[in-house]
Design an enzyme around this catalytic site. Structure first.
Site, PDB file in Angstrom:
ATOM      1  N   SER A 176       0.855  -1.196   0.000  1.00 15.95           N
ATOM      2  CA  SER A 176       0.000   0.000   0.000  1.00 15.95           C
ATOM      3  C   SER A 176       0.882   1.234   0.000  1.00 15.95           C
ATOM      4  O   SER A 176       1.638   1.461   0.954  1.00 15.95           O
ATOM      5  CB  SER A 176      -0.874   0.014   1.252  1.00 15.95           C
ATOM      6  N   MET A 209      -9.125   7.947  -0.354  1.00 10.70           N
ATOM      7  CA  MET A 209     -10.006   8.330   0.768  1.00 10.70           C
ATOM      8  C   MET A 209     -10.522   9.746   0.542  1.00 10.70           C
ATOM      9  O   MET A 209      -9.762  10.614   0.104  1.00 10.70           O
ATOM     10  CB  MET A 209      -9.237   8.281   2.084  1.00 10.70           C
ATOM     11  N   HIS A 247      -8.334   0.866  -4.083  1.00 15.00           N
ATOM     12  CA  HIS A 247      -9.253   0.634  -2.963  1.00 15.00           C
ATOM     13  C   HIS A 247      -9.956   1.955  -2.651  1.00 15.00           C
ATOM     14  O   HIS A 247      -9.334   2.878  -2.127  1.00 15.00           O
ATOM     15  CB  HIS A 247      -8.419   0.131  -1.767  1.00 15.00           C
ATOM     16  N   MET A 270     -12.292   4.283  -0.593  1.00 16.56           N
ATOM     17  CA  MET A 270     -12.923   4.483   0.728  1.00 16.56           C
ATOM     18  C   MET A 270     -13.605   5.834   0.656  1.00 16.56           C
ATOM     19  O   MET A 270     -13.092   6.844   1.149  1.00 16.56           O
ATOM     20  CB  MET A 270     -11.848   4.453   1.824  1.00 16.56           C
ATOM     21  N   MET A 273     -11.250  -6.083   5.346  1.00 14.03           N
ATOM     22  CA  MET A 273     -10.439  -5.158   6.146  1.00 14.03           C
ATOM     23  C   MET A 273     -10.082  -5.832   7.472  1.00 14.03           C
ATOM     24  O   MET A 273     -10.957  -6.352   8.170  1.00 14.03           O
ATOM     25  CB  MET A 273     -11.214  -3.865   6.446  1.00 14.03           C
ATOM     26  N   ASP A 326      -6.474  -6.665   4.135  1.00  9.15           N
ATOM     27  CA  ASP A 326      -5.827  -5.346   4.162  1.00  9.15           C
ATOM     28  C   ASP A 326      -5.800  -4.784   5.582  1.00  9.15           C
ATOM     29  O   ASP A 326      -6.854  -4.539   6.167  1.00  9.15           O
ATOM     30  CB  ASP A 326      -6.631  -4.407   3.232  1.00  9.15           C
TER      31      ASP A 326
HETATM   32  C1  DX5 Z   1      -6.241   1.404   5.485  1.00  8.80           C
HETATM   33  C2  DX5 Z   1      -5.770   1.050   4.103  1.00  8.80           C
HETATM   34  C3  DX5 Z   1      -4.640   0.120   4.037  1.00  8.80           C
HETATM   35  C4  DX5 Z   1      -3.419   0.533   4.788  1.00  8.80           C
HETATM   36  C5  DX5 Z   1      -2.637  -0.695   5.131  1.00  8.80           C
HETATM   37  O1  DX5 Z   1      -7.405   2.125   5.383  1.00  8.80           O
HETATM   38  O2  DX5 Z   1      -6.827   0.463   3.362  1.00  8.80           O
HETATM   39  O3  DX5 Z   1      -4.341  -0.242   2.699  1.00  8.80           O
HETATM   40  O4  DX5 Z   1      -2.623   1.443   4.106  1.00  8.80           O
HETATM   41  O5  DX5 Z   1      -1.555  -0.299   5.861  1.00  8.80           O
HETATM   42  P1  DX5 Z   1      -0.812  -1.215   6.926  1.00  8.80           P
HETATM   43  O6  DX5 Z   1      -0.298  -2.415   6.202  1.00  8.80           O
HETATM   44  O7  DX5 Z   1       0.227  -0.312   7.440  1.00  8.80           O
HETATM   45  O8  DX5 Z   1      -1.843  -1.607   7.975  1.00  8.80           O
HETATM   46 ZN    ZN Z   2      -6.359  -0.388   1.361  1.00  8.06          ZN
END
Ligand code: DX5
Ligand code: ZN
Length: 213
Positions: free
Chosen positions: A6, A35, A64, A66, A135, A173
């Site tokens: 990510s 996001m 992804h 959000m 998630m 994730d």
């Molecule tokens: C959180 C994201 C993830 C995040 C994962 O909302 O969807 O993709 O960046 O990061 P780590 O691996 O640091 O938990």
């Molecule tokens: Zn993500």
């Protein structure tokens, strides 16, 4: 196990080098967290930055979303030709219609489930999906602690997938690293997203390889 670093945890001042390093390091996908400051309490990047990422990346993008108003964002990102676009089921009244729209663009549709959302919520969408993203943290930020109940959820989802669409992948994730990768593999997970674990490692290549089990 496929690995999708990510870029939320990348150094955005050196984004070009960071993208080259994960792609040369052997990642399978480049995970891009979009996001909007409404669906989640954080704001990240839009199509201007993601189109720059798409030009540099030698591996397919895994976008992804959000966001609120998924359709608007799908239309915004589809021209960048990612491999996957995933959207949250909690924020979509007409998921079946949106899945078809994503597929009509030639992109693989995926749905994301927050930690509290049961896999049964998407049982009747599975035959139209290429991937389900579970998630394992609350969406919004990198570097959070892994929520272990996702392991049981992945196993339940795997049963539904075997019944409805064995080609559908399971992606997890949040909080993924070498401590839980074997449990994820055992639970039937096919793809992991890893932000903090990869980007805080001295060698991105070693970090990626340690998850490709
Ligand atoms: C959180 C994201 C993830 C995040 C994962 O909302 O969807 O993709 O960046 O990061 P780590 O691996 O640091 O938990
Ligand atoms: Zn993500």
């Amino acid at each position: 196990m496929l690995v999708a670093p990510s870029i939320l945890s990348a150094d955005f001042g050196r984004l070009n080098e960071e993208i080259v390093a994960i792609c040369d390091g052997g990642c399978d996908l480049v995970h891009v967290d979009v996001m909007d400051g409404h669906f989640v309490p954080n704001l990240t990047i839009g199509p201007v930055v993601v189109s720059a990422v798409a030009k540099i990346a030698t591996k397919p993008l895994d976008i992804h979303l959000m966001v609120q108003n998924n359709t608007f964002f799908v239309e915004l990102f589809a021209p960048l030709k990612p491999k996957y676009i995933s959207f949250h089921i909690e924020e979509e009244k007409h998921p079946h219609r949106l899945i078809q729209k994503i597929r009509d663009y030639g992109i693989s549709p995926a749905i994301v489930l927050n930690p509290h959302t049961p896999p049964e919520a998407i049982e009747y969408l599975l035959e139209d999906l290429d991937m389900v993203l579970l998630m394992s943290v609350n969406p919004g930020f990198g570097g959070q602690k892994f929520i272990p109940s996702v392991l049981e959820k992945a196993k339940k989802l795997k049963e539904l997938i075997n019944k409805r669409n064995p080609n559908c992948l399971i992606e997890v994730d949040g909080g993924v690293g070498d401590k839980n990768i074997h449990l994820l593999k055992e639970a039937g997970v096919d793809v992991v997203v890893a932000g903090n674990y990869v980007f805080t490692n001295d060698s991105y290549e070693n970090a990626i390889k340690s998850l490709q089990i």
